[in-house]
Scaffold this motif. Structure first.
Motif, mmCIF file in Angstrom:
data_model
loop_
_atom_site.group_PDB
_atom_site.id
_atom_site.type_symbol
_atom_site.label_atom_id
_atom_site.label_comp_id
_atom_site.label_asym_id
_atom_site.label_seq_id
_atom_site.Cartn_x
_atom_site.Cartn_y
_atom_site.Cartn_z
ATOM 1 N N UNK A 211 -12.763 24.827 -0.297
ATOM 2 C CA UNK A 211 -11.567 24.336 -0.987
ATOM 3 C C UNK A 211 -11.484 22.819 -0.853
ATOM 4 N N UNK A 212 -10.985 22.164 -1.886
ATOM 5 C CA UNK A 212 -10.880 20.696 -1.896
ATOM 6 C C UNK A 212 -9.418 20.264 -1.869
ATOM 7 N N UNK A 213 -9.117 19.262 -1.055
ATOM 8 C CA UNK A 213 -7.764 18.744 -0.920
ATOM 9 C C UNK A 213 -7.587 17.550 -1.857
ATOM 10 N N UNK A 214 -6.710 17.709 -2.846
ATOM 11 C CA UNK A 214 -6.478 16.643 -3.814
ATOM 12 C C UNK A 214 -5.661 15.513 -3.194
ATOM 13 N N UNK A 219 -0.176 18.110 1.638
ATOM 14 C CA UNK A 219 -0.847 18.413 2.893
ATOM 15 C C UNK A 219 -1.507 17.176 3.489
ATOM 16 N N UNK A 220 -1.777 16.168 2.664
ATOM 17 C CA UNK A 220 -2.436 14.943 3.121
ATOM 18 C C UNK A 220 -1.527 14.213 4.115
ATOM 19 N N UNK A 221 -2.096 13.763 5.219
ATOM 20 C CA UNK A 221 -1.340 13.028 6.224
ATOM 21 C C UNK A 221 -0.683 13.918 7.255
ATOM 22 N N UNK A 222 -0.894 15.216 7.149
ATOM 23 C CA UNK A 222 -0.343 16.160 8.132
ATOM 24 C C UNK A 222 -1.501 16.888 8.819
ATOM 25 N N UNK A 223 -1.246 17.452 9.986
ATOM 26 C CA UNK A 223 -2.290 18.109 10.758
ATOM 27 C C UNK A 223 -2.543 19.527 10.226
ATOM 28 N N UNK A 224 -3.641 20.084 10.666
ATOM 29 C CA UNK A 224 -3.987 21.467 10.320
ATOM 30 C C UNK A 224 -2.866 22.410 10.765
ATOM 31 N N UNK A 225 -2.383 22.212 11.977
ATOM 32 C CA UNK A 225 -1.340 23.066 12.539
ATOM 33 C C UNK A 225 -0.043 22.935 11.749
ATOM 34 N N UNK A 226 0.340 21.712 11.411
ATOM 35 C CA UNK A 226 1.580 21.475 10.681
ATOM 36 C C UNK A 226 1.551 22.095 9.289
ATOM 37 N N UNK A 227 0.378 22.138 8.669
ATOM 38 C CA UNK A 227 0.243 22.701 7.326
ATOM 39 C C UNK A 227 0.132 24.219 7.311
ATOM 40 N N UNK A 257 -7.045 14.327 5.187
ATOM 41 C CA UNK A 257 -7.126 13.163 4.313
ATOM 42 C C UNK A 257 -7.457 13.604 2.887
ATOM 43 N N UNK A 258 -7.182 12.728 1.938
ATOM 44 C CA UNK A 258 -7.457 13.035 0.540
ATOM 45 C C UNK A 258 -8.941 13.316 0.331
ATOM 46 N N UNK A 259 -9.241 14.304 -0.517
ATOM 47 C CA UNK A 259 -10.606 14.701 -0.888
ATOM 48 C C UNK A 259 -11.387 15.379 0.247
ATOM 49 N N UNK A 260 -10.692 15.780 1.308
ATOM 50 C CA UNK A 260 -11.354 16.583 2.342
ATOM 51 C C UNK A 260 -11.805 17.915 1.749
ATOM 52 N N UNK A 261 -12.955 18.389 2.223
ATOM 53 C CA UNK A 261 -13.416 19.729 1.877
ATOM 54 C C UNK A 261 -13.118 20.648 3.055
ATOM 55 N N UNK A 262 -12.333 21.678 2.823
ATOM 56 C CA UNK A 262 -11.982 22.633 3.869
ATOM 57 C C UNK A 262 -12.829 23.887 3.681
ATOM 58 N N UNK A 274 -4.897 30.802 -0.429
ATOM 59 C CA UNK A 274 -5.179 29.365 -0.482
ATOM 60 C C UNK A 274 -4.544 28.697 -1.698
ATOM 61 N N UNK A 275 -4.299 29.480 -2.756
ATOM 62 C CA UNK A 275 -3.691 28.894 -3.953
ATOM 63 C C UNK A 275 -2.206 28.612 -3.745
ATOM 64 N N UNK A 276 -1.639 29.125 -2.660
ATOM 65 C CA UNK A 276 -0.225 28.883 -2.363
ATOM 66 C C UNK A 276 0.010 27.490 -1.787
ATOM 67 N N UNK A 277 -1.070 26.812 -1.368
ATOM 68 C CA UNK A 277 -0.948 25.461 -0.819
ATOM 69 C C UNK A 277 -1.134 24.452 -1.952
ATOM 70 N N UNK A 278 -0.096 23.718 -2.247
ATOM 71 C CA UNK A 278 -0.142 22.769 -3.357
ATOM 72 C C UNK A 278 -1.190 21.694 -3.113
ATOM 73 N N UNK A 279 -2.042 21.485 -4.090
ATOM 74 C CA UNK A 279 -3.066 20.447 -3.975
ATOM 75 C C UNK A 279 -4.326 20.892 -3.271
#
Length: 575
Positions: A211-214, A219-227, A257-262, A274-279
């Protein structure tokens, strides 16, 4: 030795060498063989037409085509629903017997494809202990009847060409029953060499999801746990790819960060979380395909994808489908989904477009195993016509009332008229490769015998077949079996038949024990995952390695060989 004999012998040797070097492309090797025989003038027009339109070969093609409609009915699903239970011994026995009986009259690849998911996902027993026995049971069941496996029908095609008569429907049954019982008992003991499980305990399905983070994602700027990405149902965040750098394991405090691949791993059925997470977008979702039915497939041996990445193969354009996830049991995948080097036996989950079902290359590259191939569901009337018609056609042929070719022609007409089969179904899955292999083998067989090449080969060996028939029979078995394990079962039957036929005719012995030995030996693939298609299908599904096939398959292979070599001459005497 004439020039034609030297030329024929060279082509025969080159064909065997080509099959060994290009194991995954037997159709192309036999295609070159056929062209060589025609271009060099070793085969004339009449021989070519007779090979391509051989009645036995056309019967094989018709049988495969008619079997396509059976896959759309619920008959195999009903069988699979009755297999698994709390008792391991009872489940194993029901799976073995059900698979054997089904494989005697139905396509064993379709049977294994249908049973693969129920066995792999059953809640009672480790699939590792059941999947390899499932494949072996399908192989053994195919030895029971003339239509049980393609190798029997290929041998029958060659036999019709050589003798003008056909093998009977139950010609294989007596020896086949002995093989089913003896090899089944051997398998019950030898399968205990399999590990309890080769699959990761924390990764029940093992699917690899990218999955790619737009840049615009909250979600950008927040931790894995926070998201909340650490608490997904049956999905695990295993890697993070950032600007070409791999981060693994991923800390709960890792800032996104932006454009991270998860990279996630787990149950593909939960992918829609995963589609429930915006971006956070999946590749298939970005192409507008994720809302389509998901189709699970296995990459075939010899596929254009074998050894390529999704990116370099141009997957989307080739198949009108996007890969949602990849799984390779027994081996952890790493990096970006599009850059993974794919292998034969890998599982892919595809989100398919409207054009997917009409692509002619789908069946050549994939074995569709579950979900989700976008076919129209068959109605009740169509199901009755399909199942009843197939049983009727096979029964009439088995009882000798009519020829199998005629009954299958009538059945195909009924299926097309009722809509149980469509021209698209036939076009997409017509067994062109099998047709080409058998046609070329028939032509090569004719040329070998018409030029006297096989007679010269026998005279060079100074072999007295009549003096040592059992020894020669054993040699034929071993040669056919080796080609089966190293190349494929169909190629083994096609190459060894003319040798066996000539051995019998030159010596004045009956051809039947030699012909039947070739047929049975060509199905004896128990040690290699690549010699038989069902073995490849369970290879990654069970997380097996080659030594598992050797440990479990070698005792079965030895018992199988002993029974064939000792019993075939009893049921089919030399004189």
């Amino acid at each position: 030795m004439s020039f034609d004999v030297i030329l024929t012998l060279s082509i025969f040797a080159a064909t065997i060498l080509g099959l060994i070097v290009f194991q995954s492309r037997p159709a192309k090797v036999f295609g070159v063989t056929l062209l060589s025989l025609v271009v060099l003038g070793l085969a004339d027009q009449q021989q070519l037409i007779a090979s391509v339109a051989n009645p036995g070969l056309l019967t094989l093609v018709l049988l495969i085509v008619c079997s396509l409609a059976l896959e759309k009915t619920h008959i195999l699903r009903l069988i699979s629903s009755q297999m698994m239970g709390v008792s391991y011994g009872r489940s194993w026995l029901k799976l073995y017997i059900g698979t054997v009986l089904s494989s005697a009259v139905l396509n064993n690849t379709a049977i294994v494809a249908t049973l693969l998911s129920p066995v792999r996902n059953n809640p009672y027993h480790s699939p590792v202990r059941l999947l390899l026995p499932l494949s072996y049971a399908a192989i053994l069941g195919g030895t029971l009847t003339l239509i049980g496996t393609s190798t029997n029908l290929i041998v029958n095609s060659l036999y019709i060409e050589a003798s003008g008569a056909s093998l009977s429907f139950f010609a294989f049954t007596a020896v086949g029953l002995c093989l089913v019982v003896a090899c089944g008992i051997t398998l019950w003991f030898s399968h205990r060499f399999l590990p309890e499980s080769n699959l990761s305990n924390d990764d029940p399905k093992g699917y690899f999801i990218d999955a790619r983070l737009e840049a615009s994602s909250p979600l950008v700027g927040r931790t894995i746990e926070e998201n909340g990405l650490r608490h997904l149902e049956s999905l695990f965040l295993v890697e993070l790819v950032r600007q070409g750098r791999l981060i693994s394991p991923v800390s709960p405090n890792e800032m996104l960060e932006a454009n991270d691949k998860l990279i996630f791993s787990g149950d593909i059925a939960k992918v829609m979380q995963l589609t429930q997470f915006k971006g956070l977008s999946l590749f298939a979702d970005s192409n507008g395909l994720l809302s389509s039915n998901l189709t699970e497939v296995i990459i075939r041996n010899g596929s254009v994808l074998d050894g390529s990445s999704l990116k370099s193969a141009g997957f989307r354009a080739l198949f009108d489908a996007a890969v949602v996830a990849v799984r390779r049991d027994g081996e952890r995948l790493s990096g970006k989904l599009g850059e993974i080097t794919l292998k034969a036996g890998d599982f892919l989950v595809l989100a398919v477009g409207d054009d997917f079902k009409t692509r002619k290359n789908v069946n050549k590259n994939f074995i569709v195993i579950s979900g989700v191939e976008p076919d129209v569901k068959m109605g009740t009337a169509q199901s009755w016509i399909t199942v009843g018609g197939f049983v009727g056609a096979v029964s009439l042929a088995a009882l000798g009332v009519t020829d199998l070719f005629i009954s299958l022609c009538v059945l195909l007409g009924l299926m097309l008229f009722s809509g149980a089969l469509t021209t698209n179904d036939i076009t997409r899955r017509l067994p062109v490769d099998v047709w080409l292999v058998v046609s070329a083998a028939l032509l090569l067989s004719q040329v070998l015998m018409s030029t006297g090449t096989t007679d010269i080969l026998l005279s060079l060996t100074q072999l007295d077949v009549a003096e040592h028939p059992y020894l020669v029979l054993a040699a034929i078995y071993v040669c056919t079996w080796l080609i089966t394990e190293l190349v494929t079962n169909n190629a083994a039957a096609a190459l060894m038949f003319p040798v066996a036929w000539t051995l019998a005719t030159v010596s004045g012995l009956s051809a039947m024990p030699f012909v039947m030995t070739v047929a049975f030996a060509a199905s004896a693939s128990f040690i290699s995952p690549y010699g038989y298609q069902t073995n490849l299908m369970v290879f990654n599904a069970g997380g097996y390695c080659l030594k598992d096939y050797v440990k479990v398959g070698l005792p079965v292979s030895l018992v199988y060989a002993f029974i064939v070599i000792s019993l075939v001459p009893q049921f089919f005497p030399f004189n």
